[in-house]
Design a protein around this motif. Sequence first.
Motif, PDB file in Angstrom:
ATOM      1  N   UNK A 149      76.688 -13.359  80.231  1.00 19.05           N
ATOM      2  CA  UNK A 149      75.787 -14.276  80.928  1.00 19.05           C
ATOM      3  C   UNK A 149      75.201 -13.595  82.168  1.00 19.05           C
ATOM      4  N   UNK A 150      76.008 -12.804  82.869  1.00 19.60           N
ATOM      5  CA  UNK A 150      75.515 -12.078  84.040  1.00 19.60           C
ATOM      6  C   UNK A 150      74.449 -11.068  83.628  1.00 19.60           C
ATOM      7  N   UNK A 151      74.656 -10.398  82.497  1.00 13.38           N
ATOM      8  CA  UNK A 151      73.660  -9.439  82.036  1.00 13.38           C
ATOM      9  C   UNK A 151      72.365 -10.129  81.640  1.00 13.38           C
TER      10      UNK A 151
ATOM     11  N   UNK B 216      65.095  -8.506  86.013  1.00  9.20           N
ATOM     12  CA  UNK B 216      64.437  -7.200  85.915  1.00  9.20           C
ATOM     13  C   UNK B 216      63.284  -7.222  84.917  1.00  9.20           C
ATOM     14  N   UNK B 217      63.011  -8.392  84.335  1.00 11.52           N
ATOM     15  CA  UNK B 217      61.916  -8.580  83.374  1.00 11.52           C
ATOM     16  C   UNK B 217      62.032  -7.622  82.188  1.00 11.52           C
TER      17      UNK B 217
ATOM     18  N   UNK C 280      72.444  -2.376  84.109  1.00  6.73           N
ATOM     19  CA  UNK C 280      73.037  -3.527  83.417  1.00  6.73           C
ATOM     20  C   UNK C 280      74.460  -3.140  83.017  1.00  6.73           C
ATOM     21  N   UNK C 281      75.347  -3.100  83.954  1.00 10.48           N
ATOM     22  CA  UNK C 281      76.713  -2.620  83.739  1.00 10.48           C
ATOM     23  C   UNK C 281      77.378  -3.263  82.530  1.00 10.48           C
ATOM     24  N   UNK C 282      77.923  -2.415  81.654  1.00 11.00           N
ATOM     25  CA  UNK C 282      78.635  -2.889  80.475  1.00 11.00           C
ATOM     26  C   UNK C 282      77.755  -3.317  79.321  1.00 11.00           C
ATOM     27  N   UNK C 283      76.459  -3.334  79.512  1.00 10.81           N
ATOM     28  CA  UNK C 283      75.531  -3.768  78.466  1.00 10.81           C
ATOM     29  C   UNK C 283      75.310  -2.619  77.492  1.00 10.81           C
TER      30      UNK C 283
ATOM     31  N   UNK D 207      61.744  -2.371  81.569  1.00 13.15           N
ATOM     32  CA  UNK D 207      61.916  -3.371  82.635  1.00 13.15           C
ATOM     33  C   UNK D 207      61.201  -2.866  83.883  1.00 13.15           C
ATOM     34  N   UNK D 208      61.215  -3.673  84.945  1.00 17.31           N
ATOM     35  CA  UNK D 208      60.497  -3.305  86.169  1.00 17.31           C
ATOM     36  C   UNK D 208      61.164  -2.157  86.925  1.00 17.31           C
ATOM     37  N   UNK D 209      62.417  -1.843  86.599  1.00 18.19           N
ATOM     38  CA  UNK D 209      63.121  -0.750  87.274  1.00 18.19           C
ATOM     39  C   UNK D 209      62.939   0.592  86.570  1.00 18.19           C
ATOM     40  N   UNK D 210      62.058   0.641  85.577  1.00 20.35           N
ATOM     41  CA  UNK D 210      61.850   1.869  84.818  1.00 20.35           C
ATOM     42  C   UNK D 210      61.479   3.016  85.748  1.00 20.35           C
ATOM     43  N   UNK D 211      62.162   4.149  85.570  1.00 16.28           N
ATOM     44  CA  UNK D 211      61.880   5.354  86.353  1.00 16.28           C
ATOM     45  C   UNK D 211      61.980   6.554  85.423  1.00 16.28           C
ATOM     46  N   UNK D 212      60.963   7.373  85.416  1.00 19.51           N
ATOM     47  CA  UNK D 212      60.903   8.529  84.517  1.00 19.51           C
ATOM     48  C   UNK D 212      62.094   9.455  84.729  1.00 19.51           C
TER      49      UNK D 212
END
Length: 89
Positions: free
Chosen positions: A30-32, A39-40, A70-73, A82-87
């Motif tokens: 549920x947290x994930x 984070x969309x 997303x720890x453990x996912x 997602x919006x945190x995407x970084x090359x």
Amino acid sequence: MSDSINQTRRTFMKASGAVVAMIPVVAFAAKNDAMRTSMKYVDKSTDAAKVCSGCMHFVAGSPLGGCKLFAGDTEVNPNGTCVAWAKKP
């Protein structure tokens, strides 16, 4: 009669233990879900240049991977984003 009661008790205890063991897993999932929403995250990126497999946070798996954010996912689609995407460097 005593054997049937003991067998029923054992069955009940095994089932109870399985239910109790699943509580943290369900709560963690549920947290994930909340983290993915914030984070969309989407399973299919609309930008081919920005997919999870090309992100520095992606952890490869088979067939799906994970994400350091997303720890453990372990169900992150390599074609998602997602919006945190970084090359990757």
